[in-house]
Design a protein around this motif. Sequence first.
Motif, PDB file in Angstrom:
ATOM      1  N   THR A 179      42.668  -8.984 -24.442  1.00  9.66           N
ATOM      2  CA  THR A 179      43.441 -10.062 -25.633  1.00  9.66           C
ATOM      3  C   THR A 179      43.748 -11.142 -24.853  1.00  9.66           C
ATOM      4  N   SER A 195      44.967 -14.233 -24.488  1.00 15.42           N
ATOM      5  CA  SER A 195      45.266 -15.245 -26.057  1.00 15.42           C
ATOM      6  C   SER A 195      46.379 -16.450 -25.365  1.00 15.42           C
ATOM      7  N   GLU A 196      46.641 -17.545 -25.690  1.00 16.47           N
ATOM      8  CA  GLU A 196      47.527 -18.477 -25.045  1.00 16.47           C
ATOM      9  C   GLU A 196      48.520 -18.368 -25.716  1.00 16.47           C
ATOM     10  N   ASN A 197      48.526 -17.964 -26.139  1.00 13.25           N
ATOM     11  CA  ASN A 197      50.299 -17.934 -27.311  1.00 13.25           C
ATOM     12  C   ASN A 197      51.087 -18.107 -26.881  1.00 13.25           C
ATOM     13  N   ARG A 198      52.092 -18.318 -27.158  1.00 14.47           N
ATOM     14  CA  ARG A 198      53.474 -18.487 -26.157  1.00 14.47           C
ATOM     15  C   ARG A 198      54.652 -17.931 -27.018  1.00 14.47           C
ATOM     16  N   GLN A 199      55.865 -17.852 -26.789  1.00 19.72           N
ATOM     17  CA  GLN A 199      57.043 -17.513 -28.103  1.00 19.72           C
ATOM     18  C   GLN A 199      57.186 -18.695 -28.028  1.00 19.72           C
ATOM     19  N   GLU A 249      56.439 -20.557 -37.490  1.00 22.60           N
ATOM     20  CA  GLU A 249      55.373 -21.613 -36.500  1.00 22.60           C
ATOM     21  C   GLU A 249      54.752 -19.850 -36.319  1.00 22.60           C
ATOM     22  N   LYS A 250      53.431 -20.944 -35.824  1.00 22.08           N
ATOM     23  CA  LYS A 250      52.031 -20.264 -36.694  1.00 22.08           C
ATOM     24  C   LYS A 250      51.405 -19.601 -34.979  1.00 22.08           C
ATOM     25  N   HIS A 251      50.744 -18.775 -34.526  1.00 19.58           N
ATOM     26  CA  HIS A 251      49.948 -18.774 -33.819  1.00 19.58           C
ATOM     27  C   HIS A 251      51.483 -18.273 -32.299  1.00 19.58           C
ATOM     28  N   VAL A 252      52.514 -18.011 -32.434  1.00 26.91           N
ATOM     29  CA  VAL A 252      53.555 -17.648 -31.167  1.00 26.91           C
ATOM     30  C   VAL A 252      53.764 -16.318 -31.589  1.00 26.91           C
ATOM     31  N   HIS A 253      54.066 -16.168 -30.583  1.00 24.80           N
ATOM     32  CA  HIS A 253      54.871 -14.368 -30.285  1.00 24.80           C
ATOM     33  C   HIS A 253      56.556 -14.853 -30.999  1.00 24.80           C
ATOM     34  N   HIS A 254      57.264 -14.183 -31.684  1.00 24.54           N
ATOM     35  CA  HIS A 254      57.983 -13.814 -32.046  1.00 24.54           C
ATOM     36  C   HIS A 254      59.378 -12.866 -31.646  1.00 24.54           C
TER      37      HIS A 254
END
Length: 105
Positions: free
Chosen positions: A8, A10-14, A74-79
């Motif tokens: 993966t 992905s550019e997902n950030r915290q 918040e969407k499309h981020v790591h939690h």
Amino acid sequence: MSKKKTYTFSENRQAKSGITSMVLGVLALLILLVMGWIAWYERGNGGMYIGAFGFTSLVMSFSGMIVGLLSFREKHVHHTFSKAGSILNAVVLVFWIFVILLGVS
């Protein structure tokens, strides 16, 4: 049958609010520990400043818990930090409530 490896990128950030919650939780815990040590060292005669810093820690932990719980929107981020910050702030808040109730009784 072996499992197919998937990668993966992905550019997902915290979540930024989650990081804020974690920072508030760590600061509240640090204040709790320092104020507890000072109160123990002074044998319960810490005075007004320990109470003021303790109340500040209580407010910081309550604020951090609210910010941490709101960061789940918040969407499309790591939690990851959102979860850790919310749990840490809740533990510190419960401990401060315990200390206050112990002091009232």
